[in-house]
Design an enzyme around this catalytic site. Sequence first.
Site, PDB file in Angstrom:
ATOM      1  N   LEU A  63     -13.095 -14.035 -51.446  1.00 44.96           N
ATOM      2  CA  LEU A  63     -12.093 -14.010 -52.532  1.00 44.96           C
ATOM      3  C   LEU A  63     -11.786 -15.384 -53.083  1.00 44.96           C
ATOM      4  O   LEU A  63     -11.144 -15.512 -54.062  1.00 44.96           O
ATOM      5  CB  LEU A  63     -10.654 -13.448 -52.020  1.00 44.96           C
ATOM      6  CG  LEU A  63     -10.801 -11.949 -51.764  1.00 44.96           C
ATOM      7  CD1 LEU A  63      -9.771 -11.495 -51.117  1.00 44.96           C
ATOM      8  CD2 LEU A  63     -11.419 -11.103 -52.868  1.00 44.96           C
ATOM      9  N   ARG A  87       1.151 -11.069 -44.797  1.00 38.65           N
ATOM     10  CA  ARG A  87       2.384 -11.831 -45.000  1.00 38.65           C
ATOM     11  C   ARG A  87       2.501 -11.990 -46.576  1.00 38.65           C
ATOM     12  O   ARG A  87       1.749 -11.859 -47.305  1.00 38.65           O
ATOM     13  CB  ARG A  87       2.401 -13.004 -44.374  1.00 38.65           C
ATOM     14  CG  ARG A  87       2.374 -13.257 -42.988  1.00 38.65           C
ATOM     15  CD  ARG A  87       2.867 -14.520 -42.283  1.00 38.65           C
ATOM     16  NE  ARG A  87       2.231 -14.760 -41.140  1.00 38.65           N
ATOM     17  CZ  ARG A  87       2.732 -15.737 -40.399  1.00 38.65           C
ATOM     18  NH1 ARG A  87       3.374 -16.669 -40.591  1.00 38.65           N
ATOM     19  NH2 ARG A  87       2.023 -15.973 -38.970  1.00 38.65           N
ATOM     20  N   ARG A  93      -1.160 -15.648 -53.881  1.00 33.03           N
ATOM     21  CA  ARG A  93      -2.164 -17.011 -53.761  1.00 33.03           C
ATOM     22  C   ARG A  93      -3.741 -16.458 -53.927  1.00 33.03           C
ATOM     23  O   ARG A  93      -4.287 -17.295 -54.268  1.00 33.03           O
ATOM     24  CB  ARG A  93      -1.921 -17.494 -52.206  1.00 33.03           C
ATOM     25  CG  ARG A  93      -0.819 -18.339 -52.265  1.00 33.03           C
ATOM     26  CD  ARG A  93      -0.501 -19.007 -50.978  1.00 33.03           C
ATOM     27  NE  ARG A  93      -0.819 -18.354 -49.726  1.00 33.03           N
ATOM     28  CZ  ARG A  93       0.193 -17.837 -48.967  1.00 33.03           C
ATOM     29  NH1 ARG A  93       1.473 -18.009 -49.638  1.00 33.03           N
ATOM     30  NH2 ARG A  93       0.127 -17.194 -47.844  1.00 33.03           N
ATOM     31  N   GLY A 127       4.739 -11.937 -36.163  1.00 31.65           N
ATOM     32  CA  GLY A 127       5.336 -10.790 -35.402  1.00 31.65           C
ATOM     33  C   GLY A 127       4.618  -9.796 -34.956  1.00 31.65           C
ATOM     34  O   GLY A 127       3.529  -9.585 -35.708  1.00 31.65           O
ATOM     35  N   HIS A 128       4.824  -9.014 -33.982  1.00 31.74           N
ATOM     36  CA  HIS A 128       3.877  -7.763 -33.717  1.00 31.74           C
ATOM     37  C   HIS A 128       4.812  -6.745 -33.636  1.00 31.74           C
ATOM     38  O   HIS A 128       6.072  -6.770 -33.519  1.00 31.74           O
ATOM     39  CB  HIS A 128       3.038  -8.000 -32.538  1.00 31.74           C
ATOM     40  CG  HIS A 128       2.056  -8.835 -32.755  1.00 31.74           C
ATOM     41  ND1 HIS A 128       0.687  -8.342 -33.464  1.00 31.74           N
ATOM     42  CD2 HIS A 128       1.468 -10.061 -32.368  1.00 31.74           C
ATOM     43  CE1 HIS A 128      -0.029  -9.100 -33.530  1.00 31.74           C
ATOM     44  NE2 HIS A 128       0.198 -10.078 -32.809  1.00 31.74           N
ATOM     45  N   ASN A 131       7.968  -7.179 -31.791  1.00 28.58           N
ATOM     46  CA  ASN A 131       9.172  -7.805 -32.089  1.00 28.58           C
ATOM     47  C   ASN A 131       9.896  -7.182 -33.182  1.00 28.58           C
ATOM     48  O   ASN A 131      11.206  -7.253 -33.052  1.00 28.58           O
ATOM     49  CB  ASN A 131       8.536  -8.998 -32.835  1.00 28.58           C
ATOM     50  CG  ASN A 131       7.482  -9.716 -31.991  1.00 28.58           C
ATOM     51  OD1 ASN A 131       6.070  -9.938 -32.087  1.00 28.58           O
ATOM     52  ND2 ASN A 131       8.251 -10.327 -30.509  1.00 28.58           N
ATOM     53  N   TYR A 132       9.381  -6.217 -33.898  1.00 34.53           N
ATOM     54  CA  TYR A 132      10.013  -5.589 -34.945  1.00 34.53           C
ATOM     55  C   TYR A 132      10.832  -4.410 -34.218  1.00 34.53           C
ATOM     56  O   TYR A 132      12.227  -4.425 -34.838  1.00 34.53           O
ATOM     57  CB  TYR A 132       8.997  -4.657 -35.934  1.00 34.53           C
ATOM     58  CG  TYR A 132       7.771  -5.950 -36.408  1.00 34.53           C
ATOM     59  CD1 TYR A 132       8.086  -7.136 -36.787  1.00 34.53           C
ATOM     60  CD2 TYR A 132       6.677  -5.586 -36.497  1.00 34.53           C
ATOM     61  CE1 TYR A 132       7.334  -7.900 -37.409  1.00 34.53           C
ATOM     62  CE2 TYR A 132       5.626  -6.393 -36.834  1.00 34.53           C
ATOM     63  CZ  TYR A 132       5.728  -7.472 -37.286  1.00 34.53           C
ATOM     64  OH  TYR A 132       4.949  -8.340 -37.701  1.00 34.53           O
ATOM     65  N   ASP A 157       4.165  -0.432 -35.163  1.00 33.33           N
ATOM     66  CA  ASP A 157       2.905   0.077 -36.221  1.00 33.33           C
ATOM     67  C   ASP A 157       2.610   1.113 -37.038  1.00 33.33           C
ATOM     68  O   ASP A 157       2.310   0.818 -38.242  1.00 33.33           O
ATOM     69  CB  ASP A 157       1.835  -0.600 -35.260  1.00 33.33           C
ATOM     70  CG  ASP A 157       1.465  -1.901 -35.069  1.00 33.33           C
ATOM     71  OD1 ASP A 157       2.003  -2.849 -35.471  1.00 33.33           O
ATOM     72  OD2 ASP A 157       0.714  -2.222 -34.235  1.00 33.33           O
TER      73      ASP A 157
END
Length: 361
Positions: A63, A87, A93, A127-128, A131-132, A157
């Site tokens: 890209l 993210r 970007r 995070g994973h 964590n969430y 997930d």
Amino acid sequence: MGGPLQGLKVVELSAMGPAPHAAMMLADLGAEVVRVVGPAPPVGGYDVGTHLQRGRTTVRANLKDPAHLEGVRGLVAAADVFLEGFRPGTTERLGLGPEECLALNPRLVYGRMTGWGQDGPLAQRAGHDINYMALTGALHAIGPAERPVPPLNLVGDFGGGSMFVLTGILAALWERERSGLGQVVDAAMVDGVSVLSQIILELRSVNLWNDTRAANLLDGAAPFYRTYETSDGRHVAVGAIEPQFYALLIDGLGLSAGELPDRDDPRQWPALEALLAGAFAARTRDEWADVFDGVDACVTPVLTYAEAAKNTHIAARGALSGSGRHVVAAPAPRFSRTASVARDPAGETDFETILSSWRAS
């Protein structure tokens, strides 16, 4: 007839975690999904496995190369859905943010899958799943009294992640039928896990749940809703919440209900649990499975993934196939007129081939 999403065109910007799982399900349901992957697997990461890639065509793109970026933009202009799992700010970007993509295609549904969401103090933090879950309160509620235990990565997930981005995408597609316009779907695992927790939050609000782990109806504290070890070191699952199911449980165990502690008194749960544990320890898991076969006591053997693929009910449904370490889940849900099919990955191709096909359809 193809799946219910036949004709839907999806561009998946390859990532890890729930986004490829959501793309797999879209493909299972009949959508034509093109995975855009980098020239090589991500540093420190891995590409998704063959079965999670199923049903999709792959296009490789750098890209940072203007020609490749234009190729992806060409796909976006012809697509119904764009799906990314990076993210916040990453696709902006890259030149593939919502503003750029919706300018190319105002009917596009732009699905964004993150852990923390597109905004908020933690939006840019790593995070994973664990964590969430931790920040929503759900992790604290799961496990023995001594410590919380993550329920694999199924709740954050996939339960709170891919299922919610799918729901958002399908809802946005339905709304597009009236407005003619696409929109951005911000699916965050912290949001999804919170929604999944609503029944527990409701129980707390009426003082039927407390924040002490392993002390509630559904967290393994109730003797009639937990697992028990059998004589061969394996386990059975008991979910006899309702009185009629509990009566069949006690009968199958050969116990006398009148001689047991009151099941409705949590203070007596430890004593009742000890008696039930002693009864289950007298036979093997499969012997208990035979005892309760055809009985509405809500008792089932706890199977491994390899064993589950051979289970008569699972096999009759075709929910799993394979054996040993190579077990694959069939598409779900099922439909009365259209077929969901787990198609093999379609291999790699190029932008022009895909665009020619999409324009022709």
